[in-house]
Enzyme design. Sequence first.
Site, PDB file in Angstrom:
ATOM      1  N   GLY A   1      15.563 -82.741  65.883  1.00 13.38           N
ATOM      2  CA  GLY A   1      16.483 -82.394  66.964  1.00 13.38           C
ATOM      3  C   GLY A   1      15.990 -82.847  68.313  1.00 13.38           C
ATOM      4  N   GLN A   2      14.715 -83.239  68.366  1.00 10.99           N
ATOM      5  CA  GLN A   2      14.155 -83.592  69.675  1.00 10.99           C
ATOM      6  C   GLN A   2      14.458 -85.027  70.070  1.00 10.99           C
ATOM      7  OE1 GLN A   2      12.717 -84.058  66.857  1.00 10.99           O
ATOM      8  NE2 GLN A   2      10.527 -84.363  66.938  1.00 10.99           N
ATOM      9  N   GLY A   3      15.009 -85.830  69.146  1.00 11.32           N
ATOM     10  CA  GLY A   3      15.499 -87.156  69.526  1.00 11.32           C
ATOM     11  C   GLY A   3      14.547 -88.298  69.286  1.00 11.32           C
TER      12      GLY A   3
ATOM     13  N   ARG B   1       3.581 -85.018  70.608  1.00 14.08           N
ATOM     14  CA  ARG B   1       2.818 -86.251  70.526  1.00 14.08           C
ATOM     15  C   ARG B   1       3.597 -87.475  70.081  1.00 14.08           C
ATOM     16  NH1 ARG B   1      -1.823 -86.743  67.397  1.00 14.08           N
ATOM     17  NH2 ARG B   1      -1.103 -88.321  65.950  1.00 14.08           N
TER      18      ARG B   1
ATOM     19  N   THR C   1       6.246 -89.373  71.088  1.00 17.73           N
ATOM     20  CA  THR C   1       6.572 -90.490  71.973  1.00 17.73           C
ATOM     21  C   THR C   1       5.306 -91.246  72.367  1.00 17.73           C
ATOM     22  OG1 THR C   1       8.418 -89.203  72.813  1.00 17.73           O
ATOM     23  CG2 THR C   1       7.783 -91.105  74.098  1.00 17.73           C
TER      24      THR C   1
ATOM     25  N   GLY D   1       3.956 -86.501  77.136  1.00 18.72           N
ATOM     26  CA  GLY D   1       4.712 -85.686  76.181  1.00 18.72           C
ATOM     27  C   GLY D   1       5.550 -84.682  76.937  1.00 18.72           C
TER      28      GLY D   1
ATOM     29  N   GLU E   1       7.294 -79.519  73.568  1.00 14.74           N
ATOM     30  CA  GLU E   1       6.741 -78.180  73.387  1.00 14.74           C
ATOM     31  C   GLU E   1       6.392 -77.562  74.730  1.00 14.74           C
ATOM     32  OE1 GLU E   1       4.345 -77.084  70.231  1.00 14.74           O
ATOM     33  OE2 GLU E   1       4.423 -79.004  69.233  1.00 14.74           O
TER      34      GLU E   1
END
Length: 912
Positions: free
Chosen positions: A638-640, A680, A682, A868, A871
């Site tokens: 969901g974070q892409g 981490r 990306t 990052g 989170e």
Amino acid sequence: MTTSFLLNEQLVQSNSDPITPLLDVLRNELGMTGTKQGCDHEGECGACTVLLDGQPVRSCLTPLGRIAGRSVLTIEGLGTEGNLHPLQSTFIEVGAVQCGYCIPGMLLASKALLDREPHPGRAQILSALEGNLCRCTGYTRIVQAVELAAQRLQNPQAALAPASRPIGGSALRSDSLGKVTGKAEYAEDIKMPGALHMLVVRSPHHHALLRGLDASRAANMPGVKRIITWRDIPNLNGFPDYSLEEPVLTPVGDTLRMRGAPIALIVAENEEQAAAAREALEMDIEALPYTFDMDEALKPGAVHIAGDGNELSRYAVQRGDLEGALRASGHIVEATFETAFLEHTALERESLVGRIDEAGRITVLGGTHQPHNQQRYIAEMLGLPLDQVRVIVPPVGGSFGGKQDPWPFAAVGLATYLLRRAVRLIYSRRESFDASPKRHPYRVQCRIAATNDGKLTALSARIDCNTGGYDGAGRYIPNYAVTAMGGAYRWRAVDILARSVYTNGPKSGQYRGFGTAQSTFALECALDELIEKLGVDPVEFRLRNCIGQLEDVFLGYPLLDTLGYAQVLKAVKPHYQQFAKEAESFNKENPGGSVRRGVGLSGMWYRFGKAGSLKVEAHAELAGDGHFIFYCSAPDYGQGTNTVMSQMAAEALGVGRERVEIVNADTGRTPNSDIQGASRATFFVGGAVKEAAAVLVLSIFDVAAELLDVPIERLVLMADKVAIRDNEHSVPLSEVAREFDRIGKSRRVSGSFDLTPQLPEQRPEYLPLFITGAHLADVRVDMETGVVKVLRVVAAHDVGRAVNPLDAAGQIEGAVVMGLGAALQEEYLPGLTDGISQYQLPTSSAMPDIQTILVEVPSRLGPYGVKGLGEAALLPSTPAIINAVSRAIGSRLRTIPATPERVLNAIRGRRP
Ligand code: FES
């Protein structure tokens, strides 16, 4: 009996029992899986919303008999890929789709609203969506999408153009189309004819001894294929390097340390048969004394749960002369902060399916952060070579750390191995609450001090972390707790000790921010108390005490990368001044009124990337038709990450994103990019993708240079061809691909991102990479009821470089509302909290106005300067809100969630 009704304008007939929930008819009988299930047919989540004669209904609560002769609209009937409803378009355009699991229900609830009210105000939208939960977005962009669709329905406008720049442009997500049309197949949606159904037998007690187990009667029940116990595990009954002692299945003679501890697996032709066999399983279980309380567990003579005196692990940092620093301080704050167990409550429950693939491999499909580690855990449990096991990550309906749990993968892998058939496991929501890992509750006893002129001097903290019944990576928690506790501040002396303690609560494990959000809450709230004592400006105080570039930190080593903390503080400063002025005027104009306003600030720093390997690999391939395929393992829950990886690949190649295909998170096809947690992906996987692209371009030029008979230096890669610079000659990439094949050269290459050479030393707890942020909250408190409303939030984060600003802002907005839940309402109480109804998740009405600020202080090490985010965005939200409430009521809150009762108690403490 046959029931006829109109489904998406087509007449359909169902032979199911009229009391069958419509949701089950749609999904199980008609195979229409666009409508989602997030709870246990209790109407708690809204994911299953459909329209019945134009009105939104929960299909899980709607019996088939009620819809006879009526008209049902599901997501499949709203619009199709080539003919999207305006709502589907705007949800994609404004970035309202993250994991996507709530989206079908959201879209249909929104359609019903716009059909009856074409010009809805913000309050009407929030009210219409009140029953539809979203755990990812914080609702902000969903509401924006509805507003934009309303405008567009009245006054058709062109869709927003997708960004033309691969990096730094707000690219539309590559997977949104499937999610808004109901086509995306999550694990629960994957059709697997003949799949068996598996249920888990779990401990009903918080602490018990498993004395005996007799499966003979249950095994002979109709439809039962196998009862699996610990005796059936071929090799290793555990999860090396994840948990010290959590079993896959509890052996007879061992203790069950929490409610929901696994005892046996029941595999049958269908769920009803498995449930009947579960009832028939004979177990001899002796209940034992239990405690959820860390103090109780640590007392001499306490009930023994595990470890040495119920302590799992500890970690400490001591620097400087603490007592001397305290003596030199004019102001000291001493306080104890407490946090609760939190449940991730991803809208998609733990859903997995196992099968034997075409190569004979044990194959498990399900949401996880770590496909290659899950593969290894399964292989070690079964005693198989790694290549005999495959893990594939389909679209995931949210995780927030919860789906890092290896247990469901092991259970499905074991059953698939033993039965050599497809097996499906879907947790009930109740089971998910009982058995999934939780966020560790902390108790932080701390002292912080400063000089009279506002310089921080000393920090001491004793942190107890409740790991529950098992070590779900809880032995690493003290290190994370300590690392976050000092923040990006300069201290003369620190003395921090953290320990992880066993209780009979649920196993604690990964939760967004793993172990750092709780320490940040304590530190930033204690700082705010100190700042109030000093009577100074909270922004200026933090700016004055924050560490500078490449400076030594309290952990005893220098920073390795840039730090943007001063920049984020400066970014929120004007907003703080404005908010504080407005709150002060409000309170002055309403002296003694029942409503008070307050403004709170919190900073944060977060060590990102710690969870996984320092060296990460990705592959790049020139496809036969000349497009580019990248292979990596950065699961998108969901974070892409799918979109971000395609942007980074396109940027590295210098082509448009449409030329790039991403194959992600399939151990049979993608290299091991290690675990994707700690924000981490990306930085590390993006770095590997960039390197793989560079290697591929060189390889393509090697071949093209021969074809074009020019030196490599004269070549340039264009969308679908290799051209000669300043020359009209070129060769199509499809022809280059054919030449690769003709000469026997692989079209697939490998690239890696390796941080190891950059690190001056190697030790387990060491990784000097930190990201920073600051949140500002403006709240209104009802002094008579204790009810808090968060009105506005400003959230600034140093992201290094924003690859996709739209998505980055969406991540922050979701984190703000998740942090709001932790601050004010969410609390999992062992033994009491059974499901969503008892766990107060923020709904749309909780949504504050959120302004995000992306600060870009480029990394020296990350690809394109990225750092990052995902989170870390959660960390400052909770303390900013609590600081705002404390300032509003004039009394400090130190225990979260700050429920109305706790807020009232704090108020009454001030005015006895
Ligand atoms: Fe709403 Fe994930 S996008 S739950």
